[in-house]
Design a protein around this motif. Sequence first.
Motif, PDB file in Angstrom:
ATOM      1  N   LEU A  87      35.633  37.032  25.534  1.00  0.00           N
ATOM      2  CA  LEU A  87      35.242  35.687  25.965  1.00  0.00           C
ATOM      3  C   LEU A  87      36.461  34.884  26.415  1.00  0.00           C
ATOM      4  N   ALA A  88      37.534  34.964  25.640  1.00  0.00           N
ATOM      5  CA  ALA A  88      38.764  34.259  26.015  1.00  0.00           C
ATOM      6  C   ALA A  88      39.302  34.777  27.343  1.00  0.00           C
ATOM      7  N   ALA A  89      39.257  36.098  27.554  1.00  0.00           N
ATOM      8  CA  ALA A  89      39.744  36.684  28.808  1.00  0.00           C
ATOM      9  C   ALA A  89      38.913  36.205  29.988  1.00  0.00           C
ATOM     10  N   VAL A  90      37.599  36.181  29.829  1.00  0.00           N
ATOM     11  CA  VAL A  90      36.724  35.714  30.912  1.00  0.00           C
ATOM     12  C   VAL A  90      37.023  34.259  31.254  1.00  0.00           C
ATOM     13  N   VAL A  91      37.140  33.419  30.243  1.00  0.00           N
ATOM     14  CA  VAL A  91      37.424  31.994  30.472  1.00  0.00           C
ATOM     15  C   VAL A  91      38.785  31.823  31.151  1.00  0.00           C
ATOM     16  N   LEU A  92      39.807  32.495  30.626  1.00  0.00           N
ATOM     17  CA  LEU A  92      41.148  32.361  31.197  1.00  0.00           C
ATOM     18  C   LEU A  92      41.202  32.883  32.638  1.00  0.00           C
ATOM     19  N   LEU A  93      40.515  33.981  32.902  1.00  0.00           N
ATOM     20  CA  LEU A  93      40.506  34.515  34.270  1.00  0.00           C
ATOM     21  C   LEU A  93      39.764  33.592  35.229  1.00  0.00           C
ATOM     22  N   ARG A  94      38.696  32.991  34.778  1.00  0.00           N
ATOM     23  CA  ARG A  94      37.953  32.043  35.629  1.00  0.00           C
ATOM     24  C   ARG A  94      38.804  30.806  35.914  1.00  0.00           C
ATOM     25  N   VAL A  95      39.504  30.323  34.909  1.00  0.00           N
ATOM     26  CA  VAL A  95      40.347  29.141  35.090  1.00  0.00           C
ATOM     27  C   VAL A  95      41.523  29.450  36.010  1.00  0.00           C
ATOM     28  N   SER A  96      42.094  30.651  35.879  1.00  0.00           N
ATOM     29  CA  SER A  96      43.288  30.988  36.665  1.00  0.00           C
ATOM     30  C   SER A  96      42.977  31.314  38.120  1.00  0.00           C
ATOM     31  N   GLY A  97      41.757  31.639  38.446  1.00  0.00           N
ATOM     32  CA  GLY A  97      41.375  31.862  39.838  1.00  0.00           C
ATOM     33  C   GLY A  97      41.392  33.319  40.256  1.00  0.00           C
ATOM     34  N   LYS A  98      40.836  33.560  41.422  1.00  0.00           N
ATOM     35  CA  LYS A  98      40.670  34.920  41.938  1.00  0.00           C
ATOM     36  C   LYS A  98      41.992  35.632  42.167  1.00  0.00           C
ATOM     37  N   ARG A  99      43.003  34.906  42.523  1.00  0.00           N
ATOM     38  CA  ARG A  99      44.302  35.503  42.862  1.00  0.00           C
ATOM     39  C   ARG A  99      44.933  36.214  41.677  1.00  0.00           C
ATOM     40  N   SER A 100      44.541  35.843  40.463  1.00  0.00           N
ATOM     41  CA  SER A 100      45.172  36.406  39.267  1.00  0.00           C
ATOM     42  C   SER A 100      44.990  37.905  39.140  1.00  0.00           C
ATOM     43  N   LEU A 101      43.899  38.453  39.629  1.00  0.00           N
ATOM     44  CA  LEU A 101      43.674  39.889  39.519  1.00  0.00           C
ATOM     45  C   LEU A 101      43.748  40.598  40.862  1.00  0.00           C
ATOM     46  N   ALA A 102      44.189  39.898  41.897  1.00  0.00           N
ATOM     47  CA  ALA A 102      44.352  40.547  43.193  1.00  0.00           C
ATOM     48  C   ALA A 102      45.476  41.567  43.092  1.00  0.00           C
ATOM     49  N   LYS A 103      45.316  42.655  43.767  1.00  0.00           N
ATOM     50  CA  LYS A 103      46.364  43.684  43.752  1.00  0.00           C
ATOM     51  C   LYS A 103      47.016  43.713  45.131  1.00  0.00           C
ATOM     52  N   LEU A 104      47.741  42.666  45.443  1.00  0.00           N
ATOM     53  CA  LEU A 104      48.359  42.534  46.753  1.00  0.00           C
ATOM     54  C   LEU A 104      49.750  43.145  46.816  1.00  0.00           C
ATOM     55  N   ASN A 105      50.367  43.351  45.676  1.00  0.00           N
ATOM     56  CA  ASN A 105      51.707  43.928  45.659  1.00  0.00           C
ATOM     57  C   ASN A 105      51.974  44.544  44.282  1.00  0.00           C
ATOM     58  N   ALA A 106      53.152  45.125  44.129  1.00  0.00           N
ATOM     59  CA  ALA A 106      53.490  45.804  42.869  1.00  0.00           C
ATOM     60  C   ALA A 106      53.506  44.842  41.688  1.00  0.00           C
TER      61      ALA A 106
END
Length: 172
Positions: A21-40
Motif C-alpha cells: 500500500l505504501a509503495a502504491v501511494v508513493l509511486l502515485r505521488v511521485s508520478g509516472k516518470r519514477s518507473l520509466a526505464k529511459l536510461n541506466a
Amino acid sequence: MLVPSLDALMRILIVTPLIYLAAVVLLRVSGKRSLAKLNAFDLIVTVALGSVLASTVTSSNTALLSGVAGFGLLLLLQILVSWLTSRRHVTSSVVRSEPTLVVRHGEFLPDALAEVRLTEDEVRQAVRFQGVGGLDQVAAVCLESDGSVSVITDSSVGDGSALTDVRGWRAD
C-alpha cells in the motif's frame, strides 16, 4: 530452514500488504516518470526499489517504517535527478548516455558496433524483429540510452528530426 517460524510468517502477512500500500501511494505521488526505464539510472532505481520492497517483506531485520523511508527516499532522489536532467544539460550528460548510431543507410558502422559491443547478427535480429527484411530498407539503427535498439526504415525516416541527437546521423 524450510518452514518459517509462526512469528516470521505473521510478520510477512502483516508487513506485505502495508508495504504494498505504501509503495502504491508513493509511486502515485511521485508520478509516472519514477518507473520509466529511459536510461541506466532509471533501471538502477527500479531494481533498488524492488530490493527495498523485498527486504522489507522478508527480513525481520528491516522494520516497516525503515522500508517505507528507504522506498520514499529512492523515489525522492529519482524525482530530483529527473528534474535536474530535464533542466540542466550538464547533469543530463552525466546520468544519461547518448544514443549510438550503428547502421546508417543500410551500412554497418564497425567502430560504433565495437564501441557499444554489438554484433552485426544482433543488429540484424533487431531489424527482423521490426518486420524489416533487408538492411537496404533501413535508414538508421540506434542503440538507445536505455539499451533498446531502434530501427528507422527509409519509408519512416521523414525529415530525420527524431535523429538530430544521434551523433553521426546525416540524412544525405
